[in-house]
Design a protein around this motif. Structure first.
Motif, mmCIF file in Angstrom:
data_model
loop_
_atom_site.group_PDB
_atom_site.id
_atom_site.type_symbol
_atom_site.label_atom_id
_atom_site.label_comp_id
_atom_site.label_asym_id
_atom_site.label_seq_id
_atom_site.Cartn_x
_atom_site.Cartn_y
_atom_site.Cartn_z
ATOM 1 N N GLN A 228 -22.832 -3.385 -0.114
ATOM 2 C CA GLN A 228 -20.865 -2.974 0.029
ATOM 3 C C GLN A 228 -20.861 -2.043 0.668
ATOM 4 N N GLU A 229 -21.820 -1.112 0.349
ATOM 5 C CA GLU A 229 -21.991 0.532 0.544
ATOM 6 C C GLU A 229 -21.432 0.566 1.562
ATOM 7 N N ALA B 55 -29.664 -2.842 5.581
ATOM 8 C CA ALA B 55 -29.219 -2.826 4.024
ATOM 9 C C ALA B 55 -30.507 -3.625 3.238
ATOM 10 N N GLU B 56 -31.078 -3.202 2.029
ATOM 11 C CA GLU B 56 -32.357 -4.578 1.853
ATOM 12 C C GLU B 56 -31.584 -4.688 0.393
ATOM 13 N N THR B 57 -30.517 -4.190 -0.068
ATOM 14 C CA THR B 57 -30.127 -4.919 -1.495
ATOM 15 C C THR B 57 -27.983 -4.940 -1.489
ATOM 16 N N LEU B 58 -27.344 -5.839 -2.331
ATOM 17 C CA LEU B 58 -26.236 -6.115 -2.050
ATOM 18 C C LEU B 58 -25.209 -4.359 -2.248
ATOM 19 N N MET C 292 -21.894 -10.677 -11.418
ATOM 20 C CA MET C 292 -21.644 -11.474 -10.091
ATOM 21 C C MET C 292 -21.661 -10.542 -8.980
ATOM 22 N N LEU C 293 -21.580 -9.386 -8.849
ATOM 23 C CA LEU C 293 -21.277 -8.604 -7.950
ATOM 24 C C LEU C 293 -21.710 -7.102 -7.989
ATOM 25 N N ASP C 294 -21.608 -6.416 -7.265
ATOM 26 C CA ASP C 294 -23.098 -4.756 -7.041
ATOM 27 C C ASP C 294 -21.905 -4.234 -8.027
ATOM 28 N N LYS C 295 -22.295 -2.718 -7.869
ATOM 29 C CA LYS C 295 -22.087 -1.773 -8.574
ATOM 30 C C LYS C 295 -19.678 -1.474 -8.553
ATOM 31 N N HIS C 296 -19.965 -1.104 -6.577
ATOM 32 C CA HIS C 296 -18.586 -1.371 -6.550
ATOM 33 C C HIS C 296 -17.814 -2.340 -7.199
ATOM 34 N N MET C 297 -18.055 -3.826 -7.185
ATOM 35 C CA MET C 297 -17.264 -5.006 -7.351
ATOM 36 C C MET C 297 -15.897 -5.687 -5.846
#
Length: 390
Positions: free
Chosen positions: A147-148, A140-143, A125-130
C-alpha cells in the motif's frame, strides 16, 4: 413425491454438467470442490443465479474449502453468464439504462450501506494507512509495503511538489492525504460522503495541512494543482462519467495533472453483479475502457494507462486473512451470516482478478494546456515475494 424428486435430481444434474468441465465436483475432496448441505441449493442457484449462489452460502447451504479457487475457475470460464438468473436481475439492467442509479441521493445510500459498516472492521482488515483499494506489490512482502508502494506510485505519477494544492475525491480514511502531506509537503483537501470516514479521517490527519470535508465532488468550487480519486469512480456510474470529467476539468489548473485509480472491466456493462449490488456496493458499476475514454475525450489528453489487476488478488487475499484472524474480536458486533457474506465477498473478488475478469487501472490525464512532456512512472522492483494461495 416421485416427480418432485426427479425434478430435484434434474436441477442437480444441470449444475453438475456445468461444473464437470471445470474440474469442480459436488461433495468432492479437492479444495475448490463444493460441499452441498441443502438439497434445494441447486434449484435456488438455477432460479436466482448470482444472488441465489451468494445467499445460499450466507445461509450455510454449501461450503468450499477454498472459495477463491472455486471462483477463479467459474469466473474464468464465464460460468456466471450461463446461469442467467431471474427476471429481477434483467429488470435491474433495464433500470440502469433508463434511470441514473448514482445520483446524489443514491450515492449517499451506497456509502451508508458499506462504508458506514463500522471503522473497527476496516481498522482490523486494512493496513496502517487504511487504504481500501489495490496495493502495488512490486518488491513488497507485506500489505503495508504494497500500500505504501501504491501511495508513492500515485505521488510520483502526479509529479507532486511542495506547496501544491491537491484534491482527493473520495478520500476514505485520509490515507493518501496524510502520506502526500508528510512526504511531499502539499496541502490536501479530502472529500467524502461517508460520515464515519469523515470523523476518522479528520482524527488521523490532525496536525497536517489537510482539510477533510463531508462534501459531494460536484459541489467543490476552487482550483487545484492536482486532482485524484482512488477507488471512487466505481461508485459514479456510467451516466455520470461525463459529469465527473467536466467537474475535474473545471477544478484543475491549466498545468495540472489528474489521476484515476479504478477497477476496470474487460467489456462494457451497465450493472454490477446482482449479489454484490444487493449486499456490498449498491448501484456500483465497474467501468470499461470505452466508457471512460468516451467521457474523458472532450476534456483531457490521456497520458498514461497502467494495468496491474493481478495485484488486487494478492491484496484481497491478505484482507481475507486479516479479517479471519480478527473475527474473534469482531464477532460480538457482527453475526455468523455477516462473516460468511464478507468471506464470500473477498474470495469472489479475488477470483475475479485472478481469472483476469477484472483489472486495476491507474489513468493519468492532463488538459491540452499542459506545458510539459509527461513521463510515465512504474516504480518497478522485483516480483511480489508473498505467498498467495492459488
Amino acid at each position: 413425491m416421485l416427480l418432485k424428486l426427479m425434478i430435484m435430481d434434474a436441477y442437480q444434474k444441470t449444475i453438475q454438467d456445468l461444473l464437470q468441465d471445470l474440474d469442480i465436483t459436488i461433495n468432492g475432496s479437492q479444495p475448490w470442490d463444493i460441499q452441498v448441505h441443502q438439497k434445494y441449493f441447486f434449484k435456488r442457484v438455477l432460479q436466482s443465479g448470482s444472488v441465489g449462489l451468494g445467499e445460499a452460502y450466507m445461509d450455510g447451504w454449501w461450503d468450499c474449502e477454498s472459495l477463491d479457487q472455486f471462483f477463479t475457475k467459474i469466473l474464468g470460464a464465464e460460468l456466471d453468464k450461463k446461469v442467467k438468473g431471474n427476471w429481477n436481475v434483467m429488470l435491474q439492467g433495464l433500470k440502469a439504462r433508463i434511470f441514473n442509479q448514482q445520483n446524489r441521493a443514491h450515492s449517499k445510500k451506497v456509502i451508508a450501506q458499506h462504508y458506514n459498516t463500522g471503522n473497527g472492521l476496516y481498522e482490523k482488515m486494512l493496513d496502517k494507512h487504511m487504504m481500501y483499494s489495490c496495493g502495488y506489490w512490486d518488491g513488497a512482502e507485506t500489505l503495508e509495503q504494497a500500500q505504501e508502494n501504491k501511495l508513492e506510485l500515485i505521488c510520483q505519477k502526479l509529479k507532486l511538489e511542495p506547496g501544491m494544492k491537491v484534491l482527493d475525491i473520495g478520500c476514505g480514511w485520509g490515507g493518501f492525504a496524510a502520506y502526500a502531506a508528510k512526504n511531499y509537503q502539499v496541502q490536501v483537501v479530502g472529500i467524502t460522503v461517508s460520515e464515519e470516514q469523515e470523523k476518522l479521517a479528520k482524527k488521523r490527519c490532525e496536525g497536517l495541512p489537510i482539510e477533510i470535508r463531508l462534501q459531494d465532488y460536484r459541489d467543490v468550487d476552487e482550483q487545484f494543482d492536482r486532482i485524484l480519486s482512488i477507488g471512487m469512480i466505481e461508485h459514479v456510474g456510467y451516466k455520470n462519467y461525463p459529469v465527473y470529467m467536466k467537474v475535474v476539468n473545471r477544478l484543475l489548473k491549466d498545468d495540472g495533472i489528474t489521476l484515476i485509480h479504478t477497477i476496470g472491466g474487460n467489456k462494457t456493462g451497465f450493472v454490477t453483479d446482482p449479489w454484490i449490488n444487493k449486499y456490498i456496493f449498491a448501484n456500483s458499476l465497474i467501468p470499461s475502457a470505452a466508457q471512460l475514454s468516451n467521457a474523458m475525450e472532450p476534456y483531457f489528453i490521456l497520458e498514461d494507462w497502467h494495468n496491474f489487476g493481478l495485484h488486487y488478488d494478492y491484496t484481497l487475499m491478505e484482507w481475507l486473512r486479516r479479517f479471519k484472524a480478527a473475527w474473534p474480536e469482531l464477532q460480538g458486533k457482527y453475526n455468523e451470516r455477516f462473516y460468511r457474506m464478507w468471506e464470500y465477498y473477498l474470495s469472489s473478488c479475488a477470483g475475479s482478478f485472478r481469472s483476469r475478469k477484472n483489472n486495476l487501472w491507474q489513468i493519468v490525464m492532463v488538459k491540452s494546456t499542459y506545458p510539459k512532456e509527461y513521463k510515465s512512472v512504474r516504480f518497478l522492483g522485483k516480483q511480489p515475494a508473498v505467498e498467495v494461495e492459488k
